[in-house]
Motif scaffolding. Structure first.
Motif, PDB file in Angstrom:
ATOM      1  N   ARG A   1       3.402  -1.498 -13.494  1.00  0.00           N
ATOM      2  CA  ARG A   1       2.577  -0.411 -14.051  1.00  0.00           C
ATOM      3  C   ARG A   1       1.641   0.177 -13.008  1.00  0.00           C
ATOM      4  N   GLN A   2       1.840   1.449 -12.742  1.00  0.00           N
ATOM      5  CA  GLN A   2       0.925   2.202 -11.855  1.00  0.00           C
ATOM      6  C   GLN A   2       0.615   1.440 -10.572  1.00  0.00           C
ATOM      7  N   LEU A   3       1.675   0.905  -9.979  1.00  0.00           N
ATOM      8  CA  LEU A   3       1.521   0.060  -8.798  1.00  0.00           C
ATOM      9  C   LEU A   3       1.300   0.912  -7.548  1.00  0.00           C
ATOM     10  N   SER A   4       0.228   0.603  -6.826  1.00  0.00           N
ATOM     11  CA  SER A   4      -0.049   1.312  -5.578  1.00  0.00           C
ATOM     12  C   SER A   4      -0.356   0.329  -4.466  1.00  0.00           C
ATOM     13  N   LYS A   5       0.038   0.725  -3.256  1.00  0.00           N
ATOM     14  CA  LYS A   5      -0.325  -0.040  -2.063  1.00  0.00           C
ATOM     15  C   LYS A   5      -0.848   0.956  -1.036  1.00  0.00           C
ATOM     16  N   LYS A   6      -2.109   0.761  -0.690  1.00  0.00           N
ATOM     17  CA  LYS A   6      -2.789   1.725   0.172  1.00  0.00           C
ATOM     18  C   LYS A   6      -3.079   1.098   1.529  1.00  0.00           C
ATOM     19  N   TYR A   7      -2.809   1.854   2.585  1.00  0.00           N
ATOM     20  CA  TYR A   7      -3.232   1.441   3.925  1.00  0.00           C
ATOM     21  C   TYR A   7      -4.197   2.482   4.451  1.00  0.00           C
ATOM     22  N   ILE A   8      -5.209   2.009   5.155  1.00  0.00           N
ATOM     23  CA  ILE A   8      -6.124   2.945   5.793  1.00  0.00           C
ATOM     24  C   ILE A   8      -5.528   3.299   7.156  1.00  0.00           C
ATOM     25  N   SER A   9      -5.237   4.571   7.360  1.00  0.00           N
ATOM     26  CA  SER A   9      -4.737   4.953   8.684  1.00  0.00           C
ATOM     27  C   SER A   9      -5.566   6.132   9.177  1.00  0.00           C
ATOM     28  N   GLY A  10      -6.350   5.875  10.219  1.00  0.00           N
ATOM     29  CA  GLY A  10      -7.261   6.899  10.719  1.00  0.00           C
ATOM     30  C   GLY A  10      -8.273   7.240   9.649  1.00  0.00           C
ATOM     31  N   LYS A  11      -8.460   8.520   9.408  1.00  0.00           N
ATOM     32  CA  LYS A  11      -9.445   8.931   8.403  1.00  0.00           C
ATOM     33  C   LYS A  11      -8.834   8.972   7.017  1.00  0.00           C
ATOM     34  N   GLN A  12      -7.483   9.027   6.993  1.00  0.00           N
ATOM     35  CA  GLN A  12      -6.828   9.238   5.708  1.00  0.00           C
ATOM     36  C   GLN A  12      -6.250   7.950   5.137  1.00  0.00           C
ATOM     37  N   ASP A  13      -6.226   7.862   3.825  1.00  0.00           N
ATOM     38  CA  ASP A  13      -5.530   6.764   3.181  1.00  0.00           C
ATOM     39  C   ASP A  13      -4.038   7.084   3.160  1.00  0.00           C
TER      40      ASP A  13
ATOM     41  N   ASN B   1       8.505  -6.852  -1.838  1.00  0.00           N
ATOM     42  CA  ASN B   1       7.609  -7.931  -1.413  1.00  0.00           C
ATOM     43  C   ASN B   1       6.523  -8.196  -2.453  1.00  0.00           C
ATOM     44  N   ILE B   2       6.037  -7.146  -3.083  1.00  0.00           N
ATOM     45  CA  ILE B   2       5.023  -7.347  -4.127  1.00  0.00           C
ATOM     46  C   ILE B   2       5.659  -8.058  -5.334  1.00  0.00           C
ATOM     47  N   LEU B   3       6.899  -7.669  -5.686  1.00  0.00           N
ATOM     48  CA  LEU B   3       7.592  -8.358  -6.793  1.00  0.00           C
ATOM     49  C   LEU B   3       7.734  -9.846  -6.511  1.00  0.00           C
ATOM     50  N   GLY B   4       7.877 -10.200  -5.236  1.00  0.00           N
ATOM     51  CA  GLY B   4       8.031 -11.602  -4.864  1.00  0.00           C
ATOM     52  C   GLY B   4       6.734 -12.263  -4.467  1.00  0.00           C
ATOM     53  N   THR B   5       5.627 -11.562  -4.632  1.00  0.00           N
ATOM     54  CA  THR B   5       4.272 -12.026  -4.270  1.00  0.00           C
ATOM     55  C   THR B   5       4.145 -12.375  -2.781  1.00  0.00           C
ATOM     56  N   LEU B   6       4.962 -11.719  -1.937  1.00  0.00           N
ATOM     57  CA  LEU B   6       4.779 -11.865  -0.492  1.00  0.00           C
ATOM     58  C   LEU B   6       3.724 -10.869  -0.016  1.00  0.00           C
ATOM     59  N   ASP B   7       3.360  -9.940  -0.884  1.00  0.00           N
ATOM     60  CA  ASP B   7       2.362  -8.922  -0.575  1.00  0.00           C
ATOM     61  C   ASP B   7       1.585  -8.683  -1.869  1.00  0.00           C
ATOM     62  N   VAL B   8       0.408  -8.103  -1.744  1.00  0.00           N
ATOM     63  CA  VAL B   8      -0.398  -7.848  -2.939  1.00  0.00           C
ATOM     64  C   VAL B   8      -0.621  -6.342  -3.104  1.00  0.00           C
ATOM     65  N   PRO B   9      -0.673  -5.861  -4.348  1.00  0.00           N
ATOM     66  CA  PRO B   9      -0.912  -4.435  -4.553  1.00  0.00           C
ATOM     67  C   PRO B   9      -2.382  -4.069  -4.333  1.00  0.00           C
ATOM     68  N   SER B  10      -2.646  -2.797  -4.075  1.00  0.00           N
ATOM     69  CA  SER B  10      -4.035  -2.320  -4.015  1.00  0.00           C
ATOM     70  C   SER B  10      -4.549  -2.061  -5.423  1.00  0.00           C
ATOM     71  N   SER B  11      -3.650  -1.586  -6.284  1.00  0.00           N
ATOM     72  CA  SER B  11      -4.015  -1.400  -7.693  1.00  0.00           C
ATOM     73  C   SER B  11      -2.751  -1.399  -8.535  1.00  0.00           C
ATOM     74  N   GLY B  12      -2.943  -1.473  -9.838  1.00  0.00           N
ATOM     75  CA  GLY B  12      -1.803  -1.550 -10.748  1.00  0.00           C
ATOM     76  C   GLY B  12      -1.425  -2.993 -11.014  1.00  0.00           C
TER      77      GLY B  12
END
Ligand code: ADP
Ligand code: MG
Length: 228
Positions: free
Chosen positions: A5-17, A49-60
């Motif tokens: 549900r509403q899964l997002s993964k955000k990286y900070i790159s420079g000034k922009q997300d 990777n998030i489905l396998g919990t090798l990574d974590v979501p930023s939101s959702g």
């Protein structure tokens, strides 16, 4: 059943997300075989990777049979990763100096299983047709054989979900065919399979094809809709 549900993964790159995943909604039914396709960089591996919990979501959230994966304790998450999910990666990731048997046994040891590990390992190796290589060092096997060992390792714990990221990405067409046949066989035996691929032919072997672009789902078709 997996509900994303509403899964997002955000990286900070420079000034922009930068959003590797941008508000993904997806339901995966038990017993389904889902291919995730899309261009390089579209977020396929991040989602898997998030489905396998090798990574974590930023939101959702990711709900597995109603339980929010990332709201659990780290112990519960580790147990899900070890027992409910089996992984297959493009680069195999075997332990080269271990024997084939030892590689396949590893998830049983990590899951704290004691008792008749040998019969579980042997039946997984039998399924992928590599019983005779059981005592060989993993590094002496061909790529196609190594990926079959990786599949045996993925299924030895009898997981509910098999998550495969470009499982044929490093293989020639004959070995790819072999791996795809094994995945189809596992699907037929009741496993839920989520496979990332950018090969249209491999994707067509799945029952459902989800297409990603720029962190979003832009297509979702089932096999019965694909024909005609
Ligand atoms: P795919 O598997 O579809 O090729 P990925 O999920 O691996 O795509 O990556 C999606 C996007 O997220 C890519 O643009 C990638 O460069 C970016 N990305 C992945 N991991 C990181 C990270 N650790 N830091 C910054 N950007 C990342
Ligand atoms: Mg990828």
């Amino acid at each position: 059943m997996i509900s994303i549900r509403q899964l997002s993964k955000k990286y900070i790159s420079g000034k922009q997300d930068f959003y590797a995943l941008d508000g993904v909604d997806l339901e995966i039914a038990d017993g389904d075989f889902v291919a995730i396709t899309g261009k390089s960089g579209s977020g396929k591996s991040t989602l898997l990777n998030i489905l396998g919990t090798l990574d974590v979501p930023s939101s959702g959230s990711v709900l597995v049979d109603g339980t929010d994966l990332f709201q659990q304790s780290s112990k519960q998450i580790a147990s899900y990763r070890n027992k409910t999910v089996g992984f297959v990666f493009q680069a195999f990731y075997l332990e080269p100096s271990f024997t084939v048997f030892e590689n396949v046994e590893l998830p049983l040891i990590l899951a704290g299983k004691v008792g008749d590990n040998a019969s579980r390992v042997n039946s997984a190796l039998e399924l992928v047709g590599l019983s005779r290589k059981s005592r060989d060092k993993a590094r002496t096997l061909s790529g196609g054989e190594q990926q079959r060992v990786a599949i045996a390792r993925a299924i030895v714990n009898d997981p509910k979900y098999i998550l495969a990221d470009e499982p044929c990405g490093n293989l020639d067409s004959a070995n790819s065919e072999n791996i795809m046949n094994l995945l189809c066989q596992l699907h037929d035996s009741g496993k839920t399979i989520v496979m990332v691929t950018h090969d249209a032919e491999d994707a067509a072997r799945a029952r459902r094809i989800v297409t990603m672009s720029d962190g979003k789902i832009v297509g979702d078709v089932c096999a019965d809709e694909k024909v005609g």
